[in-house]
Write a protein that holds these residues in place. Structure first.
Motif, PDB file in Angstrom:
ATOM      1  N   VAL A 189      73.770  62.783  36.141  1.00 51.31           N
ATOM      2  CA  VAL A 189      73.173  61.452  36.324  1.00 51.31           C
ATOM      3  C   VAL A 189      71.670  61.574  36.535  1.00 51.31           C
ATOM      4  O   VAL A 189      70.885  60.806  35.978  1.00 51.31           O
ATOM      5  CB  VAL A 189      73.839  60.728  37.512  1.00 51.31           C
ATOM      6  CG1 VAL A 189      73.097  59.437  37.838  1.00 51.31           C
ATOM      7  CG2 VAL A 189      75.291  60.425  37.194  1.00 51.31           C
ATOM      8  N   THR A 190      71.234  62.544  37.335  1.00 55.77           N
ATOM      9  CA  THR A 190      69.811  62.745  37.583  1.00 55.77           C
ATOM     10  C   THR A 190      69.080  63.096  36.301  1.00 55.77           C
ATOM     11  O   THR A 190      67.996  62.574  36.016  1.00 55.77           O
ATOM     12  CB  THR A 190      69.603  63.864  38.618  1.00 55.77           C
ATOM     13  OG1 THR A 190      70.219  63.492  39.841  1.00 55.77           O
ATOM     14  CG2 THR A 190      68.121  64.112  38.863  1.00 55.77           C
ATOM     15  N   GLU A 211      69.973  62.364  33.217  1.00 55.11           N
ATOM     16  CA  GLU A 211      69.932  61.190  32.342  1.00 55.11           C
ATOM     17  C   GLU A 211      68.856  60.216  32.799  1.00 55.11           C
ATOM     18  O   GLU A 211      68.123  59.653  31.980  1.00 55.11           O
ATOM     19  CB  GLU A 211      71.299  60.505  32.325  1.00 55.11           C
ATOM     20  CG  GLU A 211      71.339  59.270  31.424  1.00 55.11           C
ATOM     21  CD  GLU A 211      72.697  58.596  31.443  1.00 55.11           C
ATOM     22  OE1 GLU A 211      72.751  57.422  31.017  1.00 55.11           O
ATOM     23  OE2 GLU A 211      73.668  59.223  31.874  1.00 55.11           O
ATOM     24  N   THR A 212      68.746  60.031  34.112  1.00 49.85           N
ATOM     25  CA  THR A 212      67.740  59.116  34.650  1.00 49.85           C
ATOM     26  C   THR A 212      66.331  59.596  34.330  1.00 49.85           C
ATOM     27  O   THR A 212      65.454  58.816  33.938  1.00 49.85           O
ATOM     28  CB  THR A 212      67.911  58.976  36.175  1.00 49.85           C
ATOM     29  OG1 THR A 212      69.211  58.485  36.449  1.00 49.85           O
ATOM     30  CG2 THR A 212      66.876  58.008  36.747  1.00 49.85           C
ATOM     31  N   GLU A 213      66.110  60.912  34.475  1.00 46.29           N
ATOM     32  CA  GLU A 213      64.799  61.471  34.178  1.00 46.29           C
ATOM     33  C   GLU A 213      64.457  61.341  32.700  1.00 46.29           C
ATOM     34  O   GLU A 213      63.317  61.037  32.338  1.00 46.29           O
ATOM     35  CB  GLU A 213      64.758  62.940  34.604  1.00 46.29           C
ATOM     36  CG  GLU A 213      64.793  63.139  36.114  1.00 46.29           C
ATOM     37  CD  GLU A 213      64.893  64.599  36.500  1.00 46.29           C
ATOM     38  OE1 GLU A 213      65.134  65.427  35.589  1.00 46.29           O
ATOM     39  OE2 GLU A 213      64.724  64.910  37.696  1.00 46.29           O
ATOM     40  N   ASP A 222      65.610  59.019  30.613  1.00 48.80           N
ATOM     41  CA  ASP A 222      65.348  57.609  30.341  1.00 48.80           C
ATOM     42  C   ASP A 222      63.949  57.228  30.794  1.00 48.80           C
ATOM     43  O   ASP A 222      63.237  56.472  30.119  1.00 48.80           O
ATOM     44  CB  ASP A 222      66.383  56.727  31.039  1.00 48.80           C
ATOM     45  CG  ASP A 222      67.743  56.788  30.348  1.00 48.80           C
ATOM     46  OD1 ASP A 222      67.797  57.284  29.204  1.00 48.80           O
ATOM     47  OD2 ASP A 222      68.738  56.346  30.948  1.00 48.80           O
TER      48      ASP A 222
END
Length: 258
Positions: free
Chosen positions: A213-214, A216-218, A220
């Motif tokens: 998740v981290t 993917e967030t970075e 994005d």
């Protein structure tokens, strides 16, 4: 191991025991609720579960079916088995070999691997398949978590790479071999007892969820700053960081040995 199992099944057959008698005996063997819980929880998180075992297909299928766990596993690699025309349970080696050249079947010279099955060779094939799927989907290969306790589990642990995990059972041969021999590139997370197995395994799974998740967030965020597009693996989309670990879904692969 396979030939020994086959010989034992032959003796039982001579005593009048049928394959169904063997199946009934397997059904009576207890299975820890912590193992059942670990399997169901890992599967609920999106893990792909596999069995890599030096037992045999008849035993494994009987146990999984009895406990309602067959649908939780994507595949099984083990010694093949069948019931012949006389009703005798036959078990064959996963890797065929001869007494004169016991390593002929798989070619692995590691003394901890029995001649009938090199789990390391099987693990190499599984990793190659994972690499191919990851390349086709333009994503990083999923992490592999390998659990084991026997001597034959040492070889596959050496095939794992950085970013993977091996979970040896403390006080058992594989743990001793890892401690005394060449350490695997994968992170080692030992466990003692089935309750501990569930805790360690799901801890790894939840850590991998948070890491995915981290990442993917970075990605994005970087795409938004640069005005570009980021290719996000389909199995990582819509994965919010869980407020409670039990509610997580993980797109990682977990391997379950015998």
């Amino acid at each position: 191991m396979a030939l020994l199992q086959d010989a034992m099944m032959g003796e039982l057959h001579e005593q009048g025991k049928t394959a169904e008698d063997v199946r009934a005996c397997l059904r009576s063997a207890p299975l820890s609720p912590h193992i059942v819980g670990a399997i169901k929880s890992a599967h609920a998180r999106g893990c792909e579960l596999r069995v890599l075992s030096d037992a045999n297909a008849f035993f494994i299928d009987a146990v999984l079916a009895h406990h309602g766990l067959a649908a939780y596993f994507a595949g099984t690699d083990t010694n093949p088995a069948h019931v012949d025309a006389a009703g005798r349970l036959r078990i064959r080696p996963y890797h065929e070999f001869t007494v004169a050249a016991p390593a002929h079947g798989h070619g692995c010279a590691l003394p901890s691997c029995p001649p009938n099955m090199c789990k390391g060779k099987v693990m190499e094939r599984i990793l190659q398949e994972e690499e191919a799927k990851a390349s086709a989907a333009r994503r990083r290969r999923r992490a592999v978590v390998y659990l084991g306790d026997g001597r034959g589990d040492y070889c596959p642990s050496l095939k794992l790479r950085e970013g993977d995990y091996v979970m040896p059972r403390a006080g058992y041969p594989v743990c001793d071999l890892i401690s005394a021999g060449s350490p695997p590139a994968a992170a080692v997370r030992a466990w003692a007892g089935f309750e501990d197995l569930r805790r360690v395994l799901l801890g790894i799974v939840d850590d991998e969820i948070a890491r995915a998740v981290t990442t993917e967030t970075e990605q994005d965020g970087a795409a938004a700053m640069n005005g570009g597009a980021v290719v996000v693996p389909a199995d990582c989309r819509a994965l919010p960081l869980p407020a409670h670990k039990e509610a997580a879904l993980l797109p990682q692969a977990v391997r379950v040995p015998n």
